[in-house]
Enzyme design. Structure first.
Site, PDB file in Angstrom:
ATOM      1  CB  THR A  87     -13.611   6.418   4.985  1.00  0.00           C
ATOM      2  OG1 THR A  87     -12.110   5.802   4.696  1.00  0.00           O
ATOM      3  CG2 THR A  87     -13.134   7.980   4.865  1.00  0.00           C
TER       4      THR A  87
ATOM      5  CE1 TYR B  34      -3.579   2.776   0.398  1.00  0.00           C
ATOM      6  CE2 TYR B  34      -2.463   3.298   2.235  1.00  0.00           C
ATOM      7  CZ  TYR B  34      -3.301   3.667   1.298  1.00  0.00           C
ATOM      8  OH  TYR B  34      -4.104   4.659   1.242  1.00  0.00           O
TER       9      TYR B  34
HETATM   10  P1  NDP Z   1     -13.489   4.413   0.736  1.00  0.00           P
HETATM   11  O1  NDP Z   1     -13.378   2.917   0.903  1.00  0.00           O
HETATM   12  O2  NDP Z   1     -14.543   4.843   1.721  1.00  0.00           O
HETATM   13  O3  NDP Z   1     -13.813   5.028  -0.477  1.00  0.00           O
HETATM   14  C1  NDP Z   1     -13.031   4.478  -1.797  1.00  0.00           C
HETATM   15  C2  NDP Z   1     -13.505   4.785  -2.836  1.00  0.00           C
HETATM   16  O4  NDP Z   1     -12.690   4.313  -3.957  1.00  0.00           O
HETATM   17  C3  NDP Z   1     -14.983   4.356  -3.091  1.00  0.00           C
HETATM   18  O5  NDP Z   1     -15.947   5.126  -3.599  1.00  0.00           O
HETATM   19  C4  NDP Z   1     -14.584   3.069  -3.922  1.00  0.00           C
HETATM   20  O6  NDP Z   1     -15.921   2.918  -4.717  1.00  0.00           O
HETATM   21  C5  NDP Z   1     -13.594   3.619  -4.942  1.00  0.00           C
HETATM   22  N1  NDP Z   1     -12.933   2.492  -5.634  1.00  0.00           N
HETATM   23  C6  NDP Z   1     -12.281   1.345  -5.064  1.00  0.00           C
HETATM   24  N2  NDP Z   1     -11.708   0.627  -5.996  1.00  0.00           N
HETATM   25  C7  NDP Z   1     -12.237   0.955  -6.938  1.00  0.00           C
HETATM   26  C8  NDP Z   1     -12.304   0.422  -8.464  1.00  0.00           C
HETATM   27  N3  NDP Z   1     -11.609  -0.800  -8.603  1.00  0.00           N
HETATM   28  N4  NDP Z   1     -13.020   1.247  -9.306  1.00  0.00           N
HETATM   29  C9  NDP Z   1     -13.572   2.324  -9.179  1.00  0.00           C
HETATM   30  N5  NDP Z   1     -13.642   2.964  -7.814  1.00  0.00           N
HETATM   31  C10 NDP Z   1     -13.052   2.188  -6.867  1.00  0.00           C
HETATM   32  O7  NDP Z   1     -12.129   4.869   1.427  1.00  0.00           O
HETATM   33  P2  NDP Z   1     -11.465   6.599   1.520  1.00  0.00           P
HETATM   34  O8  NDP Z   1     -12.511   7.572   1.079  1.00  0.00           O
HETATM   35  O9  NDP Z   1     -10.666   6.597   2.489  1.00  0.00           O
HETATM   36  O10 NDP Z   1     -10.421   6.601   0.405  1.00  0.00           O
HETATM   37  C11 NDP Z   1     -10.306   7.562  -0.587  1.00  0.00           C
HETATM   38  C12 NDP Z   1      -8.917   7.620  -1.278  1.00  0.00           C
HETATM   39  O11 NDP Z   1      -8.113   8.144   0.081  1.00  0.00           O
HETATM   40  C13 NDP Z   1      -7.981   6.296  -1.582  1.00  0.00           C
HETATM   41  O12 NDP Z   1      -7.233   6.701  -2.494  1.00  0.00           O
HETATM   42  C14 NDP Z   1      -7.223   6.149  -0.166  1.00  0.00           C
HETATM   43  O13 NDP Z   1      -5.870   5.451  -0.375  1.00  0.00           O
HETATM   44  C15 NDP Z   1      -6.820   7.450   0.256  1.00  0.00           C
HETATM   45  N6  NDP Z   1      -6.683   7.720   1.489  1.00  0.00           N
HETATM   46  C16 NDP Z   1      -7.484   7.458   2.627  1.00  0.00           C
HETATM   47  C17 NDP Z   1      -7.075   7.481   3.964  1.00  0.00           C
HETATM   48  C18 NDP Z   1      -7.959   6.955   5.196  1.00  0.00           C
HETATM   49  O14 NDP Z   1      -7.254   7.063   6.067  1.00  0.00           O
HETATM   50  N7  NDP Z   1      -9.196   6.783   5.026  1.00  0.00           N
HETATM   51  C19 NDP Z   1      -5.882   8.399   4.260  1.00  0.00           C
HETATM   52  C20 NDP Z   1      -5.053   8.570   3.236  1.00  0.00           C
HETATM   53  C21 NDP Z   1      -5.411   8.401   1.880  1.00  0.00           C
HETATM   54  P3  NDP Z   1     -16.640   1.580  -5.149  1.00  0.00           P
HETATM   55  O15 NDP Z   1     -16.294   0.609  -4.187  1.00  0.00           O
HETATM   56  O16 NDP Z   1     -18.157   1.844  -5.494  1.00  0.00           O
HETATM   57  O17 NDP Z   1     -15.940   1.407  -6.430  1.00  0.00           O
HETATM   58  C1  8X3 Z   2      -4.315   5.740   4.572  1.00  0.00           C
HETATM   59  C2  8X3 Z   2      -3.764   5.924   5.765  1.00  0.00           C
HETATM   60  O1  8X3 Z   2      -2.092   5.239   7.818  1.00  0.00           O
HETATM   61  O2  8X3 Z   2      -3.761   3.692   6.868  1.00  0.00           O
HETATM   62  O3  8X3 Z   2      -3.602   6.078   3.580  1.00  0.00           O
HETATM   63  O4  8X3 Z   2      -2.103   4.285   5.539  1.00  0.00           O
HETATM   64  S1  8X3 Z   2      -2.957   4.810   6.468  1.00  0.00           S
END
Ligand code: NDP
Ligand code: 8X3
Length: 255
Positions: free
Chosen positions: A189, A154
């Protein structure tokens, strides 16, 4: 004329909160994800609450031909410009030492977080070049700046997003296209639920003992970088909650 934001992964978490914030500020929206019912619900909510103009595109971002087909269906009469692309769709799959790594988990993370981001960018950049402006916001992570125990692949995918953001900024500079990386720390989330494959206890435990970011906090920082004067580009924005210093240090004290 209303500006348009295209957000990948808008069915939950950061993407959904970002969609709501932009809609509440009068933007038109193109929203993507795989879960069609969630997309339909969000479209109805935004149309009803903010009278937003919304197109939803349901596809798997790892599938290049599906991405191309979906983006070719954008209603260019309604959406005459694409002002902002938020490359948000992404996930972590699994958590463990590299020697026990699961190949399917590795593939899904690389295909979604790296190749998916490239697919969406490659398809939208030509629109932005033609219109002579645009802003790409890549959602990386504190895991794109540093690594943590058991985060290996990741973290590698988010380091790749960091490198791509810097490269894209250089390549797209001649076309007036801004490129920004927004790097959140722990944000509650569906992220951990996905990482732990539906295990609610494990997912909840990630946020025990501290107050994590909310998706609304991250959405506000995305909105901020997108609404600065034309000549200003935030290159890199890292946002964490009060107890977290970086990818591997969180004092886990409830605040
Ligand atoms: P969620 O799981 O709540 O949201 C993820 C989103 O990505 C969903 O809308 C999902 O839609 C979409 N997604 C995942 N796989 C696919 C796919 N193959 N095709 C299309 N859409 C896809 O997580 P977050 O909101 O937390 O994550 C959003 C972003 O933020 C990610 O890139 C994550 O790595 C990043 N992030 C998150 C952090 C955290 O702590 N939550 C911290 C740092 C970064 P669906 O399932 O409907 O396809
Ligand atoms: C998502 C935040 O700390 O789970 O990018 O990697 S962490």
């Amino acid at each position: 004329m209303q500006r348009t934001v295209l957000i990948t992964g808008a069915t939950s978490g950061i993407g959904k909160s970002t969609a709501i914030l932009f809609a509440s500020n009068g933007f038109q929206l193109i929203l993507t994800g795989r879960r069609s019912e969630r997309l339909a619900e969000l479209k109805t909510e935004l149309e009803k609450t903010y009278q937003s103009i919304v197109q939803t595109l349901c596809f798997d971002i790892t599938d290049l031909s599906a991405v191309q087909k979906a983006f070719a269906s954008i209603d260019t009469k309604k959406f005459t410009t694409i002002d902002i692309l938020v490359n948000n769709a992404g996930l972590a799959a699994g958590f463990g030492s590299i020697d026990n790594g699961n190949y399917d988990d590795w593939n899904v993370m690389i295909d979604t977080n790296v190749k998916g981001l490239l697919h969406a960018s490659r398809e939208i950049i030509p629109f932005m070049k033609t219109q002579g402006f645009g802003h790409i916001v890549n959602i990386s992570s504190t895991a794109g700046k540093d690594v943590y125990v058991n985060g290996n692949v990741y973290c590698a995918t988010k380091h790749a997003v960091d490198a791509l953001t810097k490269s894209m900024r250089i390549d797209l500079l001649p076309y007036g296209i801004k490129v920004t990386s927004v790097n959140p720390g722990a944000c509650e989330t569906e992220f951990s639920l996905v990482r732990f494959k539906g295990d609610e206890q494990k997912a909840k435990a990630v946020y025990d003992g501290f107050t994590p970011l909310t998706p609304e906090d991250v959405a506000a920082s995305i909105y901020y970088v997108c609404t600065l004067p034309k000549h200003v580009c935030i290159n890199d924005l890292t946002i964490t909650c009060l107890t977290q210093a970086n990818a591997h240090y969180n004092i886990k004290k409830t605040v």
